[in-house]
Scaffold this active site. Structure first.
Site, mmCIF file in Angstrom:
data_model
loop_
_atom_site.group_PDB
_atom_site.id
_atom_site.type_symbol
_atom_site.label_atom_id
_atom_site.label_comp_id
_atom_site.label_asym_id
_atom_site.label_seq_id
_atom_site.Cartn_x
_atom_site.Cartn_y
_atom_site.Cartn_z
ATOM 1 N N ASP A 1 -53.792 -13.861 12.604
ATOM 2 C CA ASP A 1 -52.417 -13.898 12.104
ATOM 3 C C ASP A 1 -52.330 -14.785 10.880
ATOM 4 O OD1 ASP A 1 -49.179 -14.930 13.436
ATOM 5 O OD2 ASP A 1 -49.715 -13.317 12.044
ATOM 6 N N LYS B 1 -53.938 -11.930 5.054
ATOM 7 C CA LYS B 1 -54.404 -10.572 5.378
ATOM 8 C C LYS B 1 -55.761 -10.253 4.765
ATOM 9 C CE LYS B 1 -50.797 -11.220 7.330
ATOM 10 N NZ LYS B 1 -51.062 -11.879 8.639
ATOM 11 N N ASP C 1 -52.249 -9.281 14.073
ATOM 12 C CA ASP C 1 -50.843 -9.088 13.708
ATOM 13 C C ASP C 1 -50.760 -8.476 12.302
ATOM 14 O OD1 ASP C 1 -47.937 -11.203 13.086
ATOM 15 O OD2 ASP C 1 -48.074 -9.192 13.951
ATOM 16 N N ASN C 2 -49.640 -7.847 11.993
ATOM 17 C CA ASN C 2 -49.318 -7.403 10.629
ATOM 18 C C ASN C 2 -50.234 -6.345 10.043
ATOM 19 O OD1 ASN C 2 -48.966 -10.819 10.430
ATOM 20 N ND2 ASN C 2 -47.182 -9.498 10.339
ATOM 21 N N GLU D 1 -41.381 -8.862 12.734
ATOM 22 C CA GLU D 1 -40.549 -9.826 13.473
ATOM 23 C C GLU D 1 -39.120 -9.905 12.924
ATOM 24 O OE1 GLU D 1 -43.617 -10.481 12.345
ATOM 25 O OE2 GLU D 1 -43.666 -12.141 10.966
HETATM 26 O O1 LIG Z 1 -46.133 -11.965 10.473
HETATM 27 C C1 LIG Z 1 -46.229 -12.164 9.109
HETATM 28 C C2 LIG Z 1 -45.326 -11.594 8.230
HETATM 29 C C3 LIG Z 1 -45.452 -11.819 6.846
HETATM 30 C C4 LIG Z 1 -44.466 -11.188 5.919
HETATM 31 C C5 LIG Z 1 -43.956 -11.908 4.841
HETATM 32 C C6 LIG Z 1 -43.021 -11.315 3.995
HETATM 33 C C7 LIG Z 1 -42.594 -10.006 4.228
HETATM 34 F F1 LIG Z 1 -41.683 -9.451 3.414
HETATM 35 C C8 LIG Z 1 -43.107 -9.294 5.305
HETATM 36 C C9 LIG Z 1 -44.041 -9.879 6.154
HETATM 37 C C10 LIG Z 1 -46.464 -12.628 6.353
HETATM 38 C C11 LIG Z 1 -47.388 -13.222 7.246
HETATM 39 N N1 LIG Z 1 -48.386 -14.026 6.767
HETATM 40 C C12 LIG Z 1 -49.244 -14.576 7.659
HETATM 41 C C13 LIG Z 1 -49.139 -14.326 9.017
HETATM 42 N N2 LIG Z 1 -48.165 -13.524 9.517
HETATM 43 C C14 LIG Z 1 -47.269 -12.977 8.646
HETATM 44 MG MG LIG Z 2 -47.946 -12.512 11.492
#
Ligand SMILES: Oc1cc(-c2ccc(F)cc2)cc2nccnc12
Ligand SMILES: [Mg+2]
Length: 214
Positions: free
Chosen positions: A141, A144, A169-170, A199
């Protein structure tokens, strides 16, 4: 001086959650993110999928890549058997500082080790520094573009065993195309996608669960 979002999230925990009650900490963060400010926790919807995978695996050793404020760290640790441990790596020192306080509020310090620094540097040191043999569960997580290199590093360092579970995740939003392609096409993994939402939003996202076949 202006507070940061992680600081405001911590204050919401200290104001609304009961000390020593991990589920109330999780609830307080989800309420804060729904009612006040979005934050990049795995969240309640994907969190339920995370819970079911953790409960199914019943891991003794867990590695989390990307702590942020400790939401998923607390969520996972609250489900672990007594002697089980989770090592969570966080690159950002400000996030790590907040996470330690969230984890302390939940009363889970004894099960969780927060380690600051780049995952690429810490993974090769896991065995010598923390006496880890292999990880039963890895929750990816963090950044990316680190999912794939860190997965290959875990393989090369012998930190995965037959049956180790990677949960990422993601994989849709922000998306990890090279990682998905790898775990879905490699003969060394059996992969499964759990469709969900980013989320606290209606956007699609999901978790990819991959079993290392050895
Ligand atoms: O769960 C997540 C969501 C997002 C993220 C940010 C901005 C957006 F617009 C959409 C999604 C970044 C993340 N970076 C590291 C770990 N987890 C993440
Ligand atoms: Mg995440």
């Amino acid at each position: 001086t202006q507070s940061t979002r992680p600081q405001r999230l911590l204050h919401a925990v200290q104001k609304n959650a009961t000390r020593g009650d991990p589920r109330s900490v999780v609830k307080a963060i989800d309420n804060f993110c729904r009612q006040k400010e979005w934050a990049m926790n795995v969240g309640d919807e994907k969190g339920c999928i995370l819970d079911s995978v953790v409960s199914e695996v019943n891991p003794v050793t867990v590695l989390e890549l990307g702590t942020y404020c400790g939401y998923s760290t607390v969520r996972i640790a609250s489900l672990l058997p007594p002697r089980a441990k989770i090592i969570t790596l966080e690159f950002n020192p400000d996030y790590a500082k907040i996470a330690r306080q969230v984890i302390a509020w939940a009363g889970l310090e004894d099960k969780i080790q927060v380690v600051e620094g780049p995952s690429g540097e810490w993974i090769p040191k896991m065995k010598e520094q923390f006496g880890v043999k292999t990880f039963d569960l890895v929750f990816l997580d963090h950044w990316k573009d680190r999912y794939l290199p860190d997965t290959k590093l875990l393989e090369d360092c012998g930190l995965l065993r037959k049956g180790s579970i990677l949960l990422a995740d993601n994989v849709i939003c922000p998306g990890t195309p090279d990682y998905l392609e790898y775990v879905r096409n490699s003969p060394r993994y059996k992969s499964q996608y759990f469709k969900s939402h980013l989320e606290y939003t209606k956007a699609e996202d999901g978790l990819e669960k991959s079993v290392f076949l050895g």
